[in-house]
Motif scaffolding. Sequence first.
Motif, mmCIF file in Angstrom:
data_model
loop_
_atom_site.group_PDB
_atom_site.id
_atom_site.type_symbol
_atom_site.label_atom_id
_atom_site.label_comp_id
_atom_site.label_asym_id
_atom_site.label_seq_id
_atom_site.Cartn_x
_atom_site.Cartn_y
_atom_site.Cartn_z
ATOM 1 N N ALA A 29 0.826 -1.214 0.000
ATOM 2 C CA ALA A 29 0.000 0.000 0.000
ATOM 3 C C ALA A 29 0.843 1.239 0.000
ATOM 4 C CB ALA A 29 -0.944 -0.004 1.199
ATOM 5 N N SER A 30 2.097 1.180 0.564
ATOM 6 C CA SER A 30 2.929 2.364 0.665
ATOM 7 C C SER A 30 3.778 2.588 -0.568
ATOM 8 C CB SER A 30 3.835 2.268 1.901
ATOM 9 O OG SER A 30 4.684 1.157 1.754
ATOM 10 N N LEU A 66 4.910 8.101 4.138
ATOM 11 C CA LEU A 66 3.877 8.332 5.140
ATOM 12 C C LEU A 66 2.538 8.520 4.451
ATOM 13 C CD1 LEU A 66 4.085 10.624 8.192
ATOM 14 C CD2 LEU A 66 2.297 11.038 6.545
ATOM 15 N N GLN A 67 1.508 7.823 4.947
ATOM 16 C CA GLN A 67 0.181 7.977 4.354
ATOM 17 C C GLN A 67 -0.881 7.499 5.333
ATOM 18 O OE1 GLN A 67 -1.056 4.990 1.338
ATOM 19 N NE2 GLN A 67 1.105 4.363 1.360
ATOM 20 N N VAL A 102 3.582 5.201 9.191
ATOM 21 C CA VAL A 102 4.720 6.116 9.274
ATOM 22 C C VAL A 102 5.994 5.295 9.343
ATOM 23 C CG1 VAL A 102 5.715 8.090 10.470
ATOM 24 C CG2 VAL A 102 3.254 7.724 10.557
ATOM 25 N N PRO A 103 6.775 5.223 8.268
ATOM 26 C CA PRO A 103 8.038 4.477 8.300
ATOM 27 C C PRO A 103 8.985 5.039 9.366
ATOM 28 C CG PRO A 103 7.428 5.037 6.053
ATOM 29 C CD PRO A 103 6.501 5.797 6.942
ATOM 30 N N ARG A 132 2.821 2.202 12.792
ATOM 31 C CA ARG A 132 1.399 2.514 12.688
ATOM 32 C C ARG A 132 0.970 3.337 13.894
ATOM 33 N NH1 ARG A 132 -3.166 -0.578 14.284
ATOM 34 N NH2 ARG A 132 -5.085 0.034 13.207
ATOM 35 N N PHE A 133 0.243 4.439 13.609
ATOM 36 C CA PHE A 133 -0.243 5.349 14.650
ATOM 37 C C PHE A 133 -1.763 5.482 14.519
ATOM 38 C CE2 PHE A 133 4.160 6.304 14.155
ATOM 39 C CZ PHE A 133 4.611 6.723 15.394
ATOM 40 N N VAL A 134 -2.439 5.487 15.666
ATOM 41 C CA VAL A 134 -3.899 5.550 15.703
ATOM 42 C C VAL A 134 -4.322 6.754 16.533
ATOM 43 C CG1 VAL A 134 -6.016 4.332 16.347
ATOM 44 C CG2 VAL A 134 -4.049 3.044 15.497
ATOM 45 N N ALA A 135 -5.327 7.491 16.035
ATOM 46 C CA ALA A 135 -5.875 8.644 16.771
ATOM 47 C C ALA A 135 -6.950 8.160 17.731
ATOM 48 C CB ALA A 135 -6.441 9.673 15.807
#
Length: 395
Positions: free
Chosen positions: A54-55, A67-68, A77-78, A355-358
């Motif tokens: 996907a990246s 980053l996407q 986020v690599p 991976r980051f989650v809000a």
Amino acid sequence: MERSGISVMYAINLRLLVASTALAFVANSALAHGDEDHSKDAKKPAGTAPTSAASSTPGAPGTPAALQRLADGSLFVPKSVQRQLGLRTQPARLGDLAATVELNGKVIPDPNTSGRVQAAFSGTVMPGPKGMPVTGRKVVKGEVLAWLRPVSGAIERGNQKSQLAELEAQQAIADGRVKRFEQLEGAVPQKEIEAARIERDALQKRRAFVGASINAAEPLLATATGVISASHHLVAGQIVDAREVLFEIVDPDRLAVEALAYDAGIAAALISATALAEQTALELKFVGGGRQLREQALPLLFRIVGANSMVAVGQPVKVIVRTAHELKGAPVPRAALTKVGAGETAVWVHAEAERFVARKVRHQSLDAGNVAIADGLHEGDRVVIEGAGLLSQVR
């Protein structure tokens, strides 16, 4: 014969067309891959795929991951991008924290180190020894800032001059009387001579006062040591009214904050206080609170501790009062908070390596630099404390 010759020619042309098509295909393939090195392709095991399909940029094999935002709303986020953005995290630790109350306040000058210069009467402002005072000028208590020359109407000036002439006549009579008594000293009782001298001296003082009220200018003195914060655009020769504020003097290192408390019990439960002026954190020291309502609230006075070069008199601030009550939550820096969606408050959690989650949260201020997350976090969640705003900008 003629028909068989045509068939032979058609077969030859068809073979030539197929051969030319094949040559063109080979040439295009050679041009498309002429600069690529495929010597290492055999070393790749079968079925090996990029780290994140996907990246990768479509149509560009081997392009580094970027980053996407993923389909579920999280961010990929690599590691290299994390270092470039300067992301920092800290684990969430749930516990009992001191409850706080937020109050609206504003910066005011310290009453002990500030002052005002007002006009005692209507008059004309004249420059002082250093010229007309301007905003930002440093002054010392007792320094002459300007002169105020009284102004009056024609009738009033006429009455003053008439009174001055009358006093001069009375003083001349008194002077002559004292001289005669001094010549007859011994024949005139001493007490009458002393009374004549006292009357003459009193007339001299009255004449001096009346004369000063006509022409003399009164000095405007600095009432405190500090900086002129407002001069109300005064210019030389400007006529001002009585009691008009001419100059305001403040000490920028000695400022205070006044806040309005709608709960009368806050002052009794107060432990400490801080203030937030835009992005500037201020440490406060509680001085005292009033006992008379103002705008349906009690005024509380705090003194700002430390240098205050980044705040100005009249600037609104958010006062955060720490009380003796407790609440349960996880303390995080205020910089970890960000806005997502329809203006909702959230924090970014480092869920996986890249991976980051809000997480939408409910928070309460602890002080000017920290908040307590009361809902939305779990024990051990790694919260982004630096760079959260940059992650929220990814679309």
